[in-house]
Write a protein that holds these residues in place. Structure first.
Motif, PDB file in Angstrom:
ATOM      1  N   VAL A 295      33.593  43.677  37.026  1.00 52.22           N
ATOM      2  CA  VAL A 295      33.947  43.176  38.349  1.00 52.22           C
ATOM      3  C   VAL A 295      35.359  42.621  38.278  1.00 52.22           C
ATOM      4  CG1 VAL A 295      33.396  41.487  40.139  1.00 52.22           C
ATOM      5  CG2 VAL A 295      31.562  42.631  38.884  1.00 52.22           C
ATOM      6  N   PRO A 296      36.272  43.078  39.142  1.00 55.96           N
ATOM      7  CA  PRO A 296      37.669  42.612  39.077  1.00 55.96           C
ATOM      8  C   PRO A 296      37.785  41.094  39.191  1.00 55.96           C
ATOM      9  CG  PRO A 296      37.440  44.468  40.589  1.00 55.96           C
ATOM     10  CD  PRO A 296      36.054  44.049  40.226  1.00 55.96           C
ATOM     11  N   ASP A 297      38.725  40.516  38.460  1.00 52.18           N
ATOM     12  CA  ASP A 297      38.958  39.068  38.522  1.00 52.18           C
ATOM     13  C   ASP A 297      39.350  38.622  39.930  1.00 52.18           C
ATOM     14  OD1 ASP A 297      38.383  38.778  35.842  1.00 52.18           O
ATOM     15  OD2 ASP A 297      40.475  38.971  35.201  1.00 52.18           O
ATOM     16  N   ALA A 298      39.991  39.543  40.680  1.00 50.00           N
ATOM     17  CA  ALA A 298      40.418  39.203  42.037  1.00 50.00           C
ATOM     18  C   ALA A 298      39.235  38.892  42.951  1.00 50.00           C
ATOM     19  CB  ALA A 298      41.235  40.353  42.631  1.00 50.00           C
ATOM     20  N   THR A 299      38.029  39.331  42.567  1.00 50.30           N
ATOM     21  CA  THR A 299      36.832  39.064  43.366  1.00 50.30           C
ATOM     22  C   THR A 299      36.647  37.566  43.589  1.00 50.30           C
ATOM     23  OG1 THR A 299      35.788  41.059  42.481  1.00 50.30           O
ATOM     24  CG2 THR A 299      34.330  39.417  43.482  1.00 50.30           C
TER      25      THR A 299
END
Length: 457
Positions: free
Chosen positions: A445-449
């Motif tokens: 899951v992208p950190d930007a989430t």
């Protein structure tokens, strides 16, 4: 005369498919029908039932049966000598076909994809919900007996009954739509029916994104949580879309897993090939034979499920559900009525006492905190739209309190000039503890989430 006795020369010059195509427009053009129309329809309906061969009718394909019924109705109209124009004849034919093959006046509403709820307040008042707003429809029943006949038709299909000794019933339509009926003497103004429509084509998570019920990054996170076998509780008030969300999330379950669903009235529309559906049974007329959710949950654990999904947690079955989540049936899901994630946990705690359980409050809270990984909160906004308003992770216990941390929330900022709620989704900036589990399942899951500076309308 049976259905096979209909001969080609009796065919109406009006083709049946044309009648079906224009049915909606014609109904609207006619507006509210008169009492004389209902009297004529009932008379022709009774005559038709006296002429058809029920055994032959049961063996015919629906398309062929509808066509043959149309021909017989046309002949009966001619024999009656009724002065009807073409529009009235076509509507009368359509209505009688619906009476015999379907649910009578409800068929046009059930065929309308914009209708999400049908609320029947006696034979002469039918409300529908479209796009979150209630409006009075033109649909009416001939009388109370007509409405009762339709109710009996619905409940008898699934082996249930409704009468003075059992005046309330939960049922479902073949498409999974939820039905609740309550009749006199409990209903003072006539039989009441509530139908919660289900889409014939199940919604996907992309549909919820398109409707702005949740942002894309949150959708990706939820899908990963399901695939990583986190135990998820979906919370919300009545009519907020809990079952719809459960259906949507279940689409992320891998197709090789065996899923057991348990419901009071079967509504879930899981698409996996290995789904076993169980449904509770109410008591019979002697008050015996009831099979409740708790019995089904216990039995399901002997059926080698990979996941157990409860349509709704209502009572004492909560103990068996939590034990299942704690003993190898990870990835299980359920819904519960509650207005906030914290209220959802309190309700689980309270429901454990419904069956006379002697488990202590502290032990129950430990059971909940170790079994449930996340709570998804759904809400219906003032404008009728449904949204995911909170995603919270349960992190354990601190003293006697179950600890939670919110991962995502919807912030309502106001209302626009059209009466629609305005607001935005954003992460709280908290990185959930279950991220390690997602990585163990190779789910990135992208950190930007979890970036709180990103705002999604």
């Amino acid at each position: 005369m049976n259905l096979r006795a209909v001969t080609p020369e009796l065919r109406s010059p009006l083709r049946q498919n044309e009648a079906e195509t224009d049915a909606g427009a014609e109904r609207g053009a006619m507006g509210t029908v008169s009492a004389e129309y209902h009297t004529l329809k009932d008379k022709l309906h009774a005559q038709l039932l006296g002429r058809i061969d029920l055994e032959v009718m049961g063996s015919m394909k629906p398309e062929r049966l509808r066509e043959e019924l149309g021909l017989l109705v046309e002949r009966l109209i001619q024999e009656s000598g009724a002065a009807l124009n073409m529009l009235e004849r076509r509507r009368l034919t359509q209505d009688i076909q619906d009476e015999i093959m379907g649910l009578g006046p409800l068929e046009p509403l059930l065929a309308d994809p914009s209708v999400s709820d049908i609320l029947i307040n006696g034979p002469k008042q039918v409300f529908v919900e479209r796009r979150g707003r209630l409006e009075l429809s033109e649909v009416v029943f001939s009388d109370t007996a007509h409405l009762m006949k339709i109710i009996d038709k619905i409940v008898s299909r699934i082996g249930r009954r409704v009468d003075e000794s059992s005046p309330m019933v939960d049922a479902r339509l073949p498409d999974g739509s939820r039905v609740n009926a309550i009749i006199p003497p409990l209903a003072l103004d006539g039989p009441l029916v509530s139908i919660r429509r289900f889409s014939t084509v199940p919604l996907t998570i992309q549909d919820l994104i398109d409707k702005r019920s949740l942002p894309p990054m949150l959708a990706t996170l939820l899908s990963a949580m399901v695939r990583a076998k986190l135990n998820i509780l979906i919370s919300g008030g009545t009519g907020t879309g809990k079952t719809t969300m459960l259906n949507v999330l279940s689409a992320s379950i891998p197709h090789h897993e065996r899923i057991v669903t348990i419901e009071d009235a079967a509504e879930l529309q899981l698409q996996q090939p290995h789904v076993v559906r169980l449904e509770t049974r109410p008591p019979n007329i002697e008050g015996k034979g009831e099979v409740n959710q708790r019995a089904l949950v216990r039995n399901s654990l002997r059926m080698r499920p990979d996941r157990v999904i409860l349509g709704e947690v209502r009572g004492e079955e909560v103990l068996d559900m939590l034990q299942a989540m704690n003993t190898g049936h990870e990835g299980s899901m359920a819904t519960v009525h509650a207005n906030t994630p914290r209220d959802a946990l309190t309700r689980l705690e309270n429901m454990a006492g419904y069956g006379g359980s002697t488990i202590t409050q502290d032990a129950m809270r430990h059971q909940i905190s170790s079994a449930v990984n996340a709570v998804v909160q759904i809400a219906r906004l003032n404008d009728g739209r449904r949204k995911l308003v909170s995603l919270s992770e349960i992190t354990g216990m601190e003293g006697e309190v179950i600890t939670m941390q919110e991962i995502y929330r919807f912030n309502q900022t106001g209302m626009d000039k059209d009466g629609l709620v305005t607001g935005h989704f954003r992460a709280t900036g908290v990185r959930p503890k279950f991220m390690d589990r997602l990585k163990a399942f190779s789910l990135n899951v992208p950190d930007a989430t979890f970036d709180p500076t990103l705002i999604f309308e």
